[in-house]
Design a protein around this motif. Structure first.
Motif, PDB file in Angstrom:
ATOM      1  N   VAL A   1      28.063  35.496  41.788  1.00 33.37           N
ATOM      2  CA  VAL A   1      28.643  34.810  40.640  1.00 33.37           C
ATOM      3  C   VAL A   1      27.691  33.713  40.187  1.00 33.37           C
ATOM      4  CG1 VAL A   1      30.587  33.436  39.840  1.00 33.37           C
ATOM      5  CG2 VAL A   1      30.971  35.323  41.432  1.00 33.37           C
ATOM      6  N   LEU A   2      27.353  33.759  38.913  1.00 27.00           N
ATOM      7  CA  LEU A   2      26.423  32.786  38.348  1.00 27.00           C
ATOM      8  C   LEU A   2      27.171  31.512  37.975  1.00 27.00           C
ATOM      9  CD1 LEU A   2      24.488  35.249  36.033  1.00 27.00           C
ATOM     10  CD2 LEU A   2      23.888  34.520  38.341  1.00 27.00           C
ATOM     11  N   PRO A   3      26.437  30.413  37.733  1.00 23.76           N
ATOM     12  CA  PRO A   3      27.109  29.185  37.289  1.00 23.76           C
ATOM     13  C   PRO A   3      27.911  29.449  36.024  1.00 23.76           C
ATOM     14  CG  PRO A   3      24.826  28.762  37.862  1.00 23.76           C
ATOM     15  CD  PRO A   3      25.000  30.238  37.891  1.00 23.76           C
ATOM     16  N   ARG A   4      29.031  28.821  35.903  1.00 24.24           N
ATOM     17  CA  ARG A   4      29.927  29.046  34.771  1.00 24.24           C
ATOM     18  C   ARG A   4      29.281  28.560  33.483  1.00 24.24           C
ATOM     19  NH1 ARG A   4      35.329  29.988  34.687  1.00 24.24           N
ATOM     20  NH2 ARG A   4      36.476  29.473  32.801  1.00 24.24           N
TER      21      ARG A   4
ATOM     22  N   PRO B   1      43.993  38.584  33.658  1.00 20.53           N
ATOM     23  CA  PRO B   1      42.834  38.480  34.545  1.00 20.53           C
ATOM     24  C   PRO B   1      42.350  39.861  34.969  1.00 20.53           C
ATOM     25  CG  PRO B   1      44.850  37.968  35.729  1.00 20.53           C
ATOM     26  CD  PRO B   1      45.232  38.103  34.284  1.00 20.53           C
ATOM     27  N   ILE B   2      41.101  39.930  35.417  1.00 16.98           N
ATOM     28  CA  ILE B   2      40.507  41.155  35.932  1.00 16.98           C
ATOM     29  C   ILE B   2      40.620  41.119  37.456  1.00 16.98           C
ATOM     30  CG2 ILE B   2      38.417  42.555  36.066  1.00 16.98           C
ATOM     31  CD1 ILE B   2      39.486  42.357  33.253  1.00 16.98           C
ATOM     32  N   ARG B   3      41.234  42.152  38.031  1.00 19.70           N
ATOM     33  CA  ARG B   3      41.391  42.222  39.486  1.00 19.70           C
ATOM     34  C   ARG B   3      40.576  43.389  40.015  1.00 19.70           C
ATOM     35  NH1 ARG B   3      46.484  40.450  37.767  1.00 19.70           N
ATOM     36  NH2 ARG B   3      47.162  38.553  38.846  1.00 19.70           N
ATOM     37  N   VAL B   4      39.766  43.152  41.021  1.00 14.09           N
ATOM     38  CA  VAL B   4      38.964  44.199  41.640  1.00 14.09           C
ATOM     39  C   VAL B   4      39.095  44.088  43.154  1.00 14.09           C
ATOM     40  CG1 VAL B   4      37.288  44.307  39.755  1.00 14.09           C
ATOM     41  CG2 VAL B   4      36.894  42.729  41.646  1.00 14.09           C
ATOM     42  N   PHE B   5      38.687  45.146  43.834  1.00 11.39           N
ATOM     43  CA  PHE B   5      38.717  45.186  45.293  1.00 11.39           C
ATOM     44  C   PHE B   5      37.308  45.415  45.801  1.00 11.39           C
ATOM     45  CE2 PHE B   5      43.278  45.297  45.896  1.00 11.39           C
ATOM     46  CZ  PHE B   5      43.731  45.704  44.651  1.00 11.39           C
ATOM     47  N   ASP B   6      36.895  44.640  46.803  1.00 13.69           N
ATOM     48  CA  ASP B   6      35.567  44.835  47.361  1.00 13.69           C
ATOM     49  C   ASP B   6      35.594  45.993  48.357  1.00 13.69           C
ATOM     50  OD1 ASP B   6      36.599  43.897  49.763  1.00 13.69           O
ATOM     51  OD2 ASP B   6      35.733  41.898  49.552  1.00 13.69           O
TER      52      ASP B   6
ATOM     53  N   GLU C   1      41.076  41.810  47.546  1.00 13.71           N
ATOM     54  CA  GLU C   1      41.225  41.632  46.105  1.00 13.71           C
ATOM     55  C   GLU C   1      40.523  40.352  45.650  1.00 13.71           C
ATOM     56  OE1 GLU C   1      44.693  41.483  42.664  1.00 13.71           O
ATOM     57  OE2 GLU C   1      45.228  41.354  44.779  1.00 13.71           O
ATOM     58  N   ARG C   2      39.830  40.471  44.513  1.00 12.06           N
ATOM     59  CA  ARG C   2      39.244  39.291  43.873  1.00 12.06           C
ATOM     60  C   ARG C   2      39.720  39.266  42.430  1.00 12.06           C
ATOM     61  NH1 ARG C   2      32.957  38.515  44.839  1.00 12.06           N
ATOM     62  NH2 ARG C   2      33.544  36.505  43.950  1.00 12.06           N
ATOM     63  N   THR C   3      39.942  38.081  41.915  1.00 13.32           N
ATOM     64  CA  THR C   3      40.469  37.925  40.562  1.00 13.32           C
ATOM     65  C   THR C   3      39.523  37.065  39.744  1.00 13.32           C
ATOM     66  OG1 THR C   3      42.735  38.077  41.404  1.00 13.32           O
ATOM     67  CG2 THR C   3      42.455  37.178  39.195  1.00 13.32           C
TER      68      THR C   3
ATOM     69  N   GLN D   1      35.054  34.927  32.712  1.00 15.79           N
ATOM     70  CA  GLN D   1      34.164  35.045  33.871  1.00 15.79           C
ATOM     71  C   GLN D   1      33.607  36.454  33.990  1.00 15.79           C
ATOM     72  OE1 GLN D   1      36.963  33.750  36.899  1.00 15.79           O
ATOM     73  NE2 GLN D   1      35.649  31.992  37.406  1.00 15.79           N
ATOM     74  N   TRP D   2      34.477  37.449  33.847  1.00 11.72           N
ATOM     75  CA  TRP D   2      34.038  38.834  34.006  1.00 11.72           C
ATOM     76  C   TRP D   2      33.003  39.195  32.956  1.00 11.72           C
ATOM     77  CZ3 TRP D   2      34.767  41.989  37.975  1.00 11.72           C
ATOM     78  CH2 TRP D   2      34.409  43.340  37.828  1.00 11.72           C
ATOM     79  N   ARG D   3      33.279  38.828  31.696  1.00  9.03           N
ATOM     80  CA  ARG D   3      32.368  39.179  30.599  1.00  9.03           C
ATOM     81  C   ARG D   3      31.023  38.475  30.739  1.00  9.03           C
ATOM     82  NH1 ARG D   3      35.476  38.580  26.172  1.00  9.03           N
ATOM     83  NH2 ARG D   3      35.344  40.753  25.495  1.00  9.03           N
ATOM     84  N   GLN D   4      31.037  37.205  31.093  1.00 11.41           N
ATOM     85  CA  GLN D   4      29.817  36.417  31.054  1.00 11.41           C
ATOM     86  C   GLN D   4      29.047  36.417  32.370  1.00 11.41           C
ATOM     87  OE1 GLN D   4      31.126  32.544  29.701  1.00 11.41           O
ATOM     88  NE2 GLN D   4      31.359  33.233  27.591  1.00 11.41           N
ATOM     89  N   GLN D   5      29.741  36.548  33.494  1.00  6.28           N
ATOM     90  CA  GLN D   5      29.087  36.366  34.781  1.00  6.28           C
ATOM     91  C   GLN D   5      29.010  37.625  35.637  1.00  6.28           C
ATOM     92  OE1 GLN D   5      30.678  32.892  36.864  1.00  6.28           O
ATOM     93  NE2 GLN D   5      31.530  32.134  34.957  1.00  6.28           N
ATOM     94  N   ILE D   6      29.961  38.538  35.495  1.00  9.92           N
ATOM     95  CA  ILE D   6      30.035  39.682  36.400  1.00  9.92           C
ATOM     96  C   ILE D   6      29.577  40.976  35.744  1.00  9.92           C
ATOM     97  CG2 ILE D   6      31.519  41.009  37.928  1.00  9.92           C
ATOM     98  CD1 ILE D   6      31.136  38.065  38.734  1.00  9.92           C
TER      99      ILE D   6
END
Length: 201
Positions: free
Chosen positions: A23-26, A37-42, A47-49, A54-59
């Motif tokens: 994750v990059l600096p905000r 929110p966007i929820r994903v599983f590693d 689960e990470r939310t 955040q998802w669009r700009q950093q992930i």
């Protein structure tokens, strides 16, 4: 028309997702609405939310870069991003996938859907027409071409769906859409008659 809209749903997010980049600096705050929110599983099932910003700009940019040269994985990432409403963000990668995808129909259909979600219906239709001129018509390509027309139940749509069903009578999306059009126009008897026409194929 609400029923027609339901026909074009996406697959649910799987319990696994591509590895997340760091994750990059905000970035600086924007006025973009957050939405769900966007929820994903590693890979361990945790689960990470993330907020949509955040998802669009950093992930998402990191995931796209990570799978840029792997058409199969890139396709999955792009498909999920479309479901999450990030069509504008993935358009360059969708155009790239079409150029490099060893499965020409897959790349062309996904790019067409991406253009359509961006409101660029003419370009969406052009992609599919070019694909079919080179590789021949298919039920999937024709059904997606019908989605680019201005009238969801107009004569051009009905004709295109019928051509799709002639090639693949078991294409659920096309069959349901075709039958619903006739239910809206002619009631239950029209709906059943449409199903009988396809069954005769």
């Amino acid at each position: 028309m609400n029923f027609l809209r339901k026909l074009f749903g996406w697959f649910p997010r799987k319990k696994t997702a591509p590895p997340l980049p760091p994750v990059l600096p905000r970035p600086a705050e924007t006025t973009e609405p957050e939405g769900d929110p966007i929820r994903v599983f590693d890979s361990y099932g945790r689960e990470r939310t993330f907020t949509r910003r955040q998802w669009r700009q950093q992930i998402l940019p990191g995931i796209l870069r990570q799978h840029h040269d792997d058409p199969d994985q890139l396709y999955q990432v792009l498909l999920q991003a479309l479901q999450d409403g990030f069509a504008e963000d993935i358009l360059p990668e969708a155009e790239h996938l079409r150029r490099v995808d060893p499965k020409p129909e897959r790349g062309s259909v996904l790019l067409s859907i991406t253009y359509k979600e961006c409101g660029r219906f003419g370009e969406a239709a052009k992609v599919l027409n070019e694909h079919m001129a080179r590789h021949g018509e298919s039920g999937v390509a024709l059904v997606n071409l019908a989605k680019t027309f201005p009238e969801a139940s107009g004569p051009q749509t009905v004709d295109t769906l019928w051509r799709a069903l002639l090639l693949d009578p078991n294409l659920d999306n096309g069959l349901n859409w075709y039958a619903v059009i006739f239910r809206e126009k002619e009631g239950q008897e029209g709906f059943l008659a449409a199903l009988r026409r396809v069954a005769a194929l």
